[in-house]
Design an enzyme around this catalytic site. Structure first.
Site, PDB file in Angstrom:
ATOM      1  N   LYS A  55     -38.222 -74.611  61.163  1.00 10.24           N
ATOM      2  CA  LYS A  55     -38.225 -74.476  62.627  1.00 10.24           C
ATOM      3  C   LYS A  55     -38.807 -75.726  63.283  1.00 10.24           C
ATOM      4  O   LYS A  55     -38.243 -76.267  64.242  1.00 10.24           O
ATOM      5  CB  LYS A  55     -39.021 -73.232  63.034  1.00 10.24           C
ATOM      6  N   GLN A  99     -45.085 -66.378  63.174  1.00 11.33           N
ATOM      7  CA  GLN A  99     -44.267 -65.975  62.028  1.00 11.33           C
ATOM      8  C   GLN A  99     -44.720 -64.615  61.511  1.00 11.33           C
ATOM      9  O   GLN A  99     -45.912 -64.376  61.314  1.00 11.33           O
ATOM     10  CB  GLN A  99     -44.367 -67.047  60.927  1.00 11.33           C
ATOM     11  N   ASP A 122     -39.032 -65.464  70.380  1.00 10.77           N
ATOM     12  CA  ASP A 122     -38.537 -64.490  69.398  1.00 10.77           C
ATOM     13  C   ASP A 122     -37.942 -63.262  70.081  1.00 10.77           C
ATOM     14  O   ASP A 122     -37.257 -62.466  69.436  1.00 10.77           O
ATOM     15  CB  ASP A 122     -39.699 -64.005  68.516  1.00 10.77           C
TER      16      ASP A 122
HETATM   17  N1  GUN Z   1     -39.976 -63.262  59.979  1.00 12.08           N
HETATM   18  C1  GUN Z   1     -38.707 -63.001  59.575  1.00 12.08           C
HETATM   19  N2  GUN Z   1     -37.833 -63.234  60.573  1.00 12.08           N
HETATM   20  C2  GUN Z   1     -38.567 -63.632  61.633  1.00 12.08           C
HETATM   21  C3  GUN Z   1     -38.214 -64.029  62.956  1.00 12.08           C
HETATM   22  O1  GUN Z   1     -37.059 -64.039  63.375  1.00 12.08           O
HETATM   23  N3  GUN Z   1     -39.249 -64.382  63.740  1.00 12.08           N
HETATM   24  C4  GUN Z   1     -40.538 -64.354  63.314  1.00 12.08           C
HETATM   25  N4  GUN Z   1     -41.494 -64.701  64.176  1.00 12.08           N
HETATM   26  N5  GUN Z   1     -40.896 -64.009  62.098  1.00 12.08           N
HETATM   27  C5  GUN Z   1     -39.896 -63.651  61.263  1.00 12.08           C
END
Ligand code: GUN
Length: 300
Positions: A55, A99, A122
């Site tokens: 990311k 995350q 998100d």
């Molecule tokens: N963990 C697995 N998928 C995601 C996501 O799309 N966003 C976040 N913040 N954590 C994750």
């Protein structure tokens, strides 16, 4: 019947990233701020480390600022809330991504609630969940929408054009994928069924689907004879399973070879939905940077 057409999420995501990079450059020339994405990782889960690194790297490649916050697994809820408060107040940060999963001693809903809804790239804040849950058919998505579901809907629209009137069946009712996908497909005028572990005769329900979205986290769970001939199948699963020679390989939640012989369109794993998640995160971050500069959301 011909083999399913493979939906190339890798190529679509690359195109989306290019359009986002253009949007970032245009924002700078119109006097707007450089979009900034803050990622927060608590602990050292190897898979999460890979995602967070990807990311941050992608944000930098698209001309955004990237702020990488790594906290030890013992971080307290209060410490994490304090960091979120600082990021909420920081004008150089347009997107905050914490995350998941978080360590067990941290109350995840409390953390998600603390993120400024206008930096919630998100789309997990209850305000944004509510916005998606109450959206009218065809209304613009002018708020952050969860990235993986958004990616699924973009791939379907690209492959099929109008989705109006199609029967969409979603396997899995998670708040991260199943439920937001259902809301997005309702907005696109599908007739939506969400299935789960207690659904009766799941194979028969799946066979009614013109669009089948599978997000259940069980390797090769959906078999070829669950699929209506010609259906579009979106496989959100990423599962690592043992392979020959002591190696491992990635498979989805759908038995790929079986599905390919029946479906009309099918996403591969890897290279289907996976690359869309990070690309949509960049899309959301650009949109929030536009909002912070007083500009409306813009299709890219
Ligand atoms: N963990 C697995 N998928 C995601 C996501 O799309 N966003 C976040 N913040 N954590 C994750």
């Amino acid at each position: 019947m011909a083999e399913a057409k493979l939906i190339d999420g890798k190529a679509f995501a690359a195109g989306l990233r290019t359009r986002v990079a253009k949007g970032v450059a245009e924002l700078a020339t119109s006097g707007g701020a450089k979009p900034g994405l803050a990622t927060v990782l608590v602990g050292a889960d190897p898979a999460s480390e890979v995602y967070v690194r990807s990311k941050g790297k992608t944000a930098s490649e698209l001309g955004m600022a990237s702020f990488d916050h790594r906290l030890p697994a013992e971080t307290t809820e209060a410490e994490l809330l304090a960091l979120i408060a600082r990021l909420n107040a920081d004008r150089s940060v347009n997107g905050i991504l914490v995350q998941l999963p978080l360590p067990k001693h941290i109350d995840t809903p409390k953390i998600l609630l603390a993120i400024d809804p206008n930096k919630d790239v998100d789309g997990f804040h209850p305000i944004n969940v509510g916005r998606l849950g109450s959206i009218a058919a065809g209304a613009p998505l002018d708020f952050p929408v969860p990235c993986t579901p958004l990616g699924c809907s973009m791939l379907l629209a690209d492959a099929l054009g109008s989705l109006a009137g199609r029967n969409a069946v979603i396997v899995g009712r998670s708040t991260l994928v199943g439920r937001p996908v259902a809301q997005l497909l309702l907005r696109m005028d599908c007739t939506v069924t969400i299935t789960h572990s207690r659904t009766r005769d799941l194979p028969a329900v799946c066979r009614s689907a013109d669009i089948l979205v599978v997000a259940i986290g069980k390797p090769e769970f959906v078999r070829g004879d669950w699929i209506k001939p010609g259906a579009a199948v979106i496989d959100v699963g990423i599962n690592r399973i043992p392979a020959e020679g002591g190696k491992t390989r990635l498979v989805g939640d759908v038995a790929f070879a079986e599905a390919r012989a029946v479906a009309g369109h099918l996403t591969p794993v890897p290279g289907g939905v996976g690359p869309m998640t990070v690309a949509c995160l960049m899309y959301n971050t650009l949109q929030e940077a536009r909002r912070a500069s007083g500009l409306p959301f813009a299709a890219v």
